[in-house]
Structure formats: structure tokens, C-alpha cells
Write a protein that holds these residues in place. Structure first.
Motif, PDB file in Angstrom:
ATOM      1  N   LEU A  15       1.010  -1.420   0.492  1.00 44.96           N
ATOM      2  CA  LEU A  15       0.184  -0.203  -0.037  1.00 44.96           C
ATOM      3  C   LEU A  15       0.503   0.983  -0.018  1.00 44.96           C
ATOM      4  O   LEU A  15       0.065   2.346  -0.536  1.00 44.96           O
ATOM      5  N   LEU A  39       3.565   6.967  11.211  1.00 48.96           N
ATOM      6  CA  LEU A  39       3.584   7.948  12.536  1.00 48.96           C
ATOM      7  C   LEU A  39       4.859   8.995  12.932  1.00 48.96           C
ATOM      8  O   LEU A  39       4.314  10.223  13.348  1.00 48.96           O
ATOM      9  N   ALA A  59       5.549   3.664  20.514  1.00 48.23           N
ATOM     10  CA  ALA A  59       6.432   2.662  20.434  1.00 48.23           C
ATOM     11  C   ALA A  59       7.911   3.399  20.138  1.00 48.23           C
ATOM     12  O   ALA A  59       7.936   5.231  21.401  1.00 48.23           O
ATOM     13  N   SER A  63      11.399   2.974  14.927  1.00 48.65           N
ATOM     14  CA  SER A  63       9.586   1.989  15.048  1.00 48.65           C
ATOM     15  C   SER A  63       8.578   3.165  14.244  1.00 48.65           C
ATOM     16  O   SER A  63       7.779   2.599  13.412  1.00 48.65           O
ATOM     17  N   ILE A  67       5.758   1.907  11.418  1.00 57.15           N
ATOM     18  CA  ILE A  67       4.347   1.980  11.446  1.00 57.15           C
ATOM     19  C   ILE A  67       3.743   3.241  10.519  1.00 57.15           C
ATOM     20  O   ILE A  67       3.868   4.275  11.067  1.00 57.15           O
ATOM     21  N   THR A  68       2.293   2.723  10.092  1.00 56.13           N
ATOM     22  CA  THR A  68       1.835   3.172   9.382  1.00 56.13           C
ATOM     23  C   THR A  68       0.197   3.360  10.287  1.00 56.13           C
ATOM     24  O   THR A  68      -0.232   2.523  10.924  1.00 56.13           O
ATOM     25  N   ASN A  72      -1.673   0.749  12.642  1.00 50.26           N
ATOM     26  CA  ASN A  72      -2.968   1.067  13.667  1.00 50.26           C
ATOM     27  C   ASN A  72      -3.980   0.616  14.182  1.00 50.26           C
ATOM     28  O   ASN A  72      -3.978   0.226  15.162  1.00 50.26           O
ATOM     29  N   GLU A  81      -3.798   3.035  19.217  1.00 54.69           N
ATOM     30  CA  GLU A  81      -4.131   4.585  20.113  1.00 54.69           C
ATOM     31  C   GLU A  81      -4.280   5.681  18.761  1.00 54.69           C
ATOM     32  O   GLU A  81      -4.806   6.466  19.369  1.00 54.69           O
ATOM     33  N   LEU A 116     -13.602  -3.917   7.560  1.00 57.07           N
ATOM     34  CA  LEU A 116     -13.794  -3.847   6.139  1.00 57.07           C
ATOM     35  C   LEU A 116     -14.170  -4.911   5.659  1.00 57.07           C
ATOM     36  O   LEU A 116     -13.618  -6.354   6.536  1.00 57.07           O
ATOM     37  N   LEU A 122      -7.851   0.214   3.819  1.00 58.34           N
ATOM     38  CA  LEU A 122      -8.198   1.893   4.569  1.00 58.34           C
ATOM     39  C   LEU A 122      -7.316   2.677   3.678  1.00 58.34           C
ATOM     40  O   LEU A 122      -5.807   2.624   2.912  1.00 58.34           O
ATOM     41  N   LYS A 140      -1.039   9.044  28.575  1.00 57.59           N
ATOM     42  CA  LYS A 140      -1.093   7.964  28.466  1.00 57.59           C
ATOM     43  C   LYS A 140      -0.310   7.532  29.979  1.00 57.59           C
ATOM     44  O   LYS A 140       0.728   8.425  30.267  1.00 57.59           O
ATOM     45  N   GLY A 148       5.744   2.192  26.310  1.00 51.46           N
ATOM     46  CA  GLY A 148       5.112   0.911  25.995  1.00 51.46           C
ATOM     47  C   GLY A 148       3.484   1.168  25.895  1.00 51.46           C
ATOM     48  O   GLY A 148       3.414   2.152  25.498  1.00 51.46           O
ATOM     49  N   PRO A 150      -0.332   0.862  26.566  1.00 55.75           N
ATOM     50  CA  PRO A 150      -0.933   1.942  27.811  1.00 55.75           C
ATOM     51  C   PRO A 150      -1.732   1.034  28.586  1.00 55.75           C
ATOM     52  O   PRO A 150      -2.108  -0.138  28.415  1.00 55.75           O
TER      53      PRO A 150
HETATM   54  C1  LIG Z   1       7.958  -1.746  19.640  1.00 59.42           C
HETATM   55  C2  LIG Z   1       6.397  -1.695  19.430  1.00 59.42           C
HETATM   56  C3  LIG Z   1       5.389  -0.827  19.731  1.00 59.42           C
HETATM   57  C4  LIG Z   1       4.674  -0.595  20.103  1.00 59.42           C
HETATM   58  N1  LIG Z   1       3.844   0.052  21.053  1.00 59.42           N
HETATM   59  C5  LIG Z   1       2.022   0.776  21.247  1.00 59.42           C
HETATM   60  C6  LIG Z   1       1.646   1.314  21.785  1.00 59.42           C
HETATM   61  O1  LIG Z   1       2.137   1.420  22.070  1.00 59.42           O
HETATM   62  N2  LIG Z   1       0.841   1.270  21.388  1.00 59.42           N
HETATM   63  C7  LIG Z   1      -0.201   0.998  19.912  1.00 59.42           C
HETATM   64  O2  LIG Z   1      -1.396   1.761  20.197  1.00 59.42           O
HETATM   65  N3  LIG Z   1       0.492   0.298  18.781  1.00 59.42           N
HETATM   66  C8  LIG Z   1       1.504  -0.046  19.772  1.00 59.42           C
HETATM   67  N4  LIG Z   1       2.688  -0.986  18.941  1.00 59.42           N
HETATM   68  C9  LIG Z   1       1.461  -1.155  17.456  1.00 59.42           C
HETATM   69  C10 LIG Z   1       2.347  -0.272  16.099  1.00 59.42           C
HETATM   70  O3  LIG Z   1       1.467   0.806  16.394  1.00 59.42           O
HETATM   71  C11 LIG Z   1       1.139  -1.210  14.972  1.00 59.42           C
HETATM   72  O4  LIG Z   1       0.043  -1.461  14.952  1.00 59.42           O
HETATM   73  C12 LIG Z   1       1.580  -2.506  14.649  1.00 59.42           C
HETATM   74  O5  LIG Z   1       3.493  -1.986  14.687  1.00 59.42           O
HETATM   75  C13 LIG Z   1       1.362  -2.526  12.655  1.00 59.42           C
HETATM   76  O6  LIG Z   1       1.933  -1.670  12.396  1.00 59.42           O
HETATM   77  P1  LIG Z   1       2.418  -1.494  10.496  1.00 59.42           P
HETATM   78  O7  LIG Z   1       2.412   0.062   9.982  1.00 59.42           O
HETATM   79  O8  LIG Z   1       3.288  -2.098  10.611  1.00 59.42           O
HETATM   80  O9  LIG Z   1       1.301  -2.805   9.947  1.00 59.42           O
HETATM   81  P2  LIG Z   1       1.669  -3.404   8.979  1.00 59.42           P
HETATM   82  O10 LIG Z   1       2.232  -4.934   9.838  1.00 59.42           O
HETATM   83  O11 LIG Z   1       1.480  -3.368   8.000  1.00 59.42           O
HETATM   84  O12 LIG Z   1       0.107  -4.100   9.046  1.00 59.42           O
HETATM   85  C14 LIG Z   1      -0.912  -4.630  10.013  1.00 59.42           C
HETATM   86  C15 LIG Z   1      -1.823  -5.263   9.323  1.00 59.42           C
HETATM   87  O13 LIG Z   1      -2.925  -4.180   9.335  1.00 59.42           O
HETATM   88  C16 LIG Z   1      -3.477  -4.447   8.069  1.00 59.42           C
HETATM   89  N5  LIG Z   1      -3.321  -2.637   6.829  1.00 59.42           N
HETATM   90  C17 LIG Z   1      -2.063  -2.624   6.977  1.00 59.42           C
HETATM   91  N6  LIG Z   1      -2.299  -1.049   6.326  1.00 59.42           N
HETATM   92  C18 LIG Z   1      -4.231  -0.910   5.621  1.00 59.42           C
HETATM   93  C19 LIG Z   1      -4.716  -0.399   5.179  1.00 59.42           C
HETATM   94  N7  LIG Z   1      -4.799   0.767   4.795  1.00 59.42           N
HETATM   95  N8  LIG Z   1      -6.056  -0.930   5.129  1.00 59.42           N
HETATM   96  C20 LIG Z   1      -6.215  -2.171   5.378  1.00 59.42           C
HETATM   97  N9  LIG Z   1      -5.215  -2.527   6.124  1.00 59.42           N
HETATM   98  C21 LIG Z   1      -4.312  -2.226   5.908  1.00 59.42           C
HETATM   99  C22 LIG Z   1      -2.298  -5.715   7.142  1.00 59.42           C
HETATM  100  O14 LIG Z   1      -2.989  -5.933   6.079  1.00 59.42           O
HETATM  101  C23 LIG Z   1      -2.024  -6.357   8.349  1.00 59.42           C
HETATM  102  O15 LIG Z   1      -3.071  -6.939   8.565  1.00 59.42           O
HETATM  103  C24 LIG Z   1       3.636  -1.131  18.911  1.00 59.42           C
HETATM  104  C25 LIG Z   1       4.560  -2.020  17.736  1.00 59.42           C
HETATM  105  C26 LIG Z   1       5.794  -1.637  18.014  1.00 59.42           C
HETATM  106  C27 LIG Z   1       6.459  -2.595  16.853  1.00 59.42           C
END
Ligand SMILES: Cc1cc2nc3c(=O)[nH]c(=O)nc-3n(C[C@H](O)[C@H](O)[C@H](O)COP(=O)(O)OP(=O)(O)OC[C@H]3O[C@@H](n4cnc5c(N)ncnc54)[C@H](O)[C@@H]3O)c2cc1C
Length: 235
Positions: A15, A39, A59, A63, A67-68, A72, A81, A116, A122, A140, A148, A150
Motif C-alpha cells: 500500500l 506515525l 513505540a 519504529s 509504523i503506518t 495501527n 491508539e 472492512l 483503508l 498516557k 510501552g 498503555p
Molecule cells: C515496538 C512497538 C511498540 C508499539 N507500541 C504501541 C503502543 O504503545 N500503542 C499502540 O497503539 N500500538 C503500538 N504498537 C503497534 C503499532 O502501532 C502498529 O499497530 C503495528 O506495529 C502494526 O503497524 P504496521 O504499520 O507495521 O502495520 P502492518 O503490519 O503493515 O499492518 C498490520 C495489519 O493491518 C493491515 N493494514 C495495514 N494498512 C492497511 C490499510 N490501509 N487498509 C487495510 N488494512 C491495512 C495489514 O494488512 C496487516 O494485516 C507498537 C508496535 C511496535 C513494533
């Protein structure tokens, strides 16, 4: 998950290469955020300060550069969050379907998680400019460190004298609740009673896990809500 052979698929779509998913700009009086915006980008631009602040606490910086917003919102980790500022801002979600792009309110498509259909993604999120300029607060608390998951995360805005607030880390899903807000905005009650009444209206029993007991979470959220209302009503 795919690398661990826990997820099997016939194909993968990146994406991040779709231009519509990378946009981060104003269009007239709307902020348009592509779902592949990271983010770290959201944190840097400060277009929507409440969202920037929430991103800043997710994070570590390295990270956050990966992370997108879509990841999230759509990922498996329960906290999601970034949804909190989008819930209080009544954001609109633009979803690519097999027959075109549909625009829906976050309240119609996010119920505990993003609903979805198969083959939908999305694409973008839009937020009214007016909301991005309102007084806001994000708080938080984690078990130990600044970074960390929440034990409680709260995002709120003060909109024409009324508090709009969403929570994560308290129940097993992020939420914003009309009943909770009605209690918090009930000026016939004392501040303490408003907060107590709101907590009783949470949509699920307060969570207990290895991060915090339910009673500790309740203690924290009670104080965070009190502080938030006091800071808004003092201003
Ligand atoms: C070290 C660390 C700490 C973290 N701490 C927190 C925290 O404190 N609070 C918090 O809320 N989260 C936290 N996270 C989670 C983080 O915010 C993300 O939710 C997670 O890492 C996935 O993000 P990504 O961009 O890698 O998504 P991906 O792994 O690329 O996608 C996750 C899933 O969503 C789907 N997806 C992605 N984009 C779309 C789209 N546009 N439409 C439809 N489906 C989609 C993908 O297909 C997959 O199934 C943490 C993650 C890490 C690695």
C-alpha cells in the motif's frame, strides 16, 4: 506473521506505493491523511496536534518511522491508539472497495476494530480543520517506561464547552461512548460524581492483565479524567 509461516496468502499488495495512501496535506478545510503515512510523519507535521501527540507516545522513534496510520488502525494489537483522536474528531474514512471509493464516518465503520469487508482497504482519513484547532489533551500511562503499551491512554478535545473523549488500554478495545460523555458533561453533578458516573458507563469491565489490575487502571483513569476536565474548565 508471514515470515513465521503463521500467515499464508497468494499475493501481497504494498500500500505504501499507492500515491493516495501517502498524501498528508490540506484540501480546502479538510486534513487528508493517507493510510500509509507513518506515525513519525504525523508527529512531525503537527497538522492535528492531538494526533501528533498520541503518535509521539507510540513505540520508539525508529519504529514510528515504519509504523503506518493504517497499520495501527488495522493491526492486531488491541490498543490502536491513533484511533482515539480520530474518534473524538469524528473523522471520515475513505475506503477503497471493488466498486470504487466510499466515504464513511469512523463511527459507522469502527466498532471495537475497523470493519472492512474482504477486498477493501483503508485509503485515506479526513478530519475537519476546525476540530484540529480545538483545545486538546492526551494522557498516557504505562506500567514502567515512557514507551510501552498503555495501562490507560486518553485523548480529548474541548468542543464548545463540552468534553469529547476516547480511551484505550482500559477495555479490550479503544472506544468513545455517548453515555460516558453525557455523564462527564452533566453540569448538575459534582466533578467527582461526573467522573464516577462516567466510569460506570464504560462499555466493558475494566481490563486486568500483567500490565495493571482493574482497580489500578480505574484509579489512574479516574485521576486522568479529573485532571483533563479541570484543565479544560480552568482555561
Ligand atoms: C515496538 C512497538 C511498540 C508499539 N507500541 C504501541 C503502543 O504503545 N500503542 C499502540 O497503539 N500500538 C503500538 N504498537 C503497534 C503499532 O502501532 C502498529 O499497530 C503495528 O506495529 C502494526 O503497524 P504496521 O504499520 O507495521 O502495520 P502492518 O503490519 O503493515 O499492518 C498490520 C495489519 O493491518 C493491515 N493494514 C495495514 N494498512 C492497511 C490499510 N490501509 N487498509 C487495510 N488494512 C491495512 C495489514 O494488512 C496487516 O494485516 C507498537 C508496535 C511496535 C513494533
Amino acid at each position: 506473521m508471514a515470515r513465521l509461516s503463521q500467515l499464508h496468502t497468494k499475493g501481497i499488495i504494498d500500500l505504501k506505493d499507492i500515491p493516495e495512501c501517502r498524501i498528508l496535506d490540506w484540501k480546502k478545510d479538510q486534513l487528508v491523511i493517507g493510510s500509509a503515512v507513518t506515525l513519525a510523519q504525523l508527529e512531525a507535521v503537527q497538522f492535528f496536534p492531538l494526533l501528533s501527540r498520541v503518535c509521539n507516545r507510540i513505540a520508539d522513534h525508529t519504529s514510528r518511522c515504519k509504523i503506518t496510520l493504517g497499520g495501527n488502525i488495522c493491526g492486531k494489537i488491541i490498543y490502536r491508539e491513533t484511533v482515539l483522536p480520530l474518534l473524538v474528531a469524528n473523522a471520515e474514512f475513505h475506503i477503497a472497495t471493488e466498486s470504487g471509493v466510499k466515504q464513511v464516518s469512523i463511527h459507522d465503520v469502527f466498532e471495537k476494530e475497523l470493519r472492512l469487508l474482504p477486498h477493501e482497504i483503508l485509503l485515506q482519513i479526513t478530519v475537519d480543520k476546525q476540530i484540529t484547532t480545538m483545545p486538546y489533551r492526551s494522557e498516557k500511562r504505562t506500567k514502567i517506561d515512557r514507551i510501552g503499551y498503555p495501562t490507560v491512554s486518553l485523548a480529548a478535545i474541548h468542543n464548545q464547552g463540552e468534553i469529547q473523549v476516547a480511551f484505550s488500554g482500559i477495555c479490550t478495545f479503544p472506544f468513545r461512548s455517548k453515555e460516558v460523555e453525557r455523564a462527564l458533561n452533566d453540569q448538575t453533578l459534582s466533578l467527582e460524581d461526573r467522573v464516577r458516573s462516567a466510569i460506570h458507563k464504560f462499555p466493558e469491565a475494566i481490563m486486568a492483565d500483567h500490565h495493571a489490575s482493574a482497580s489500578f487502571r480505574e484509579f489512574i483513569v479516574h485521576n486522568l479524567i479529573l485532571d483533563t476536565i479541570e484543565s479544560f474548565e480552568r482555561a
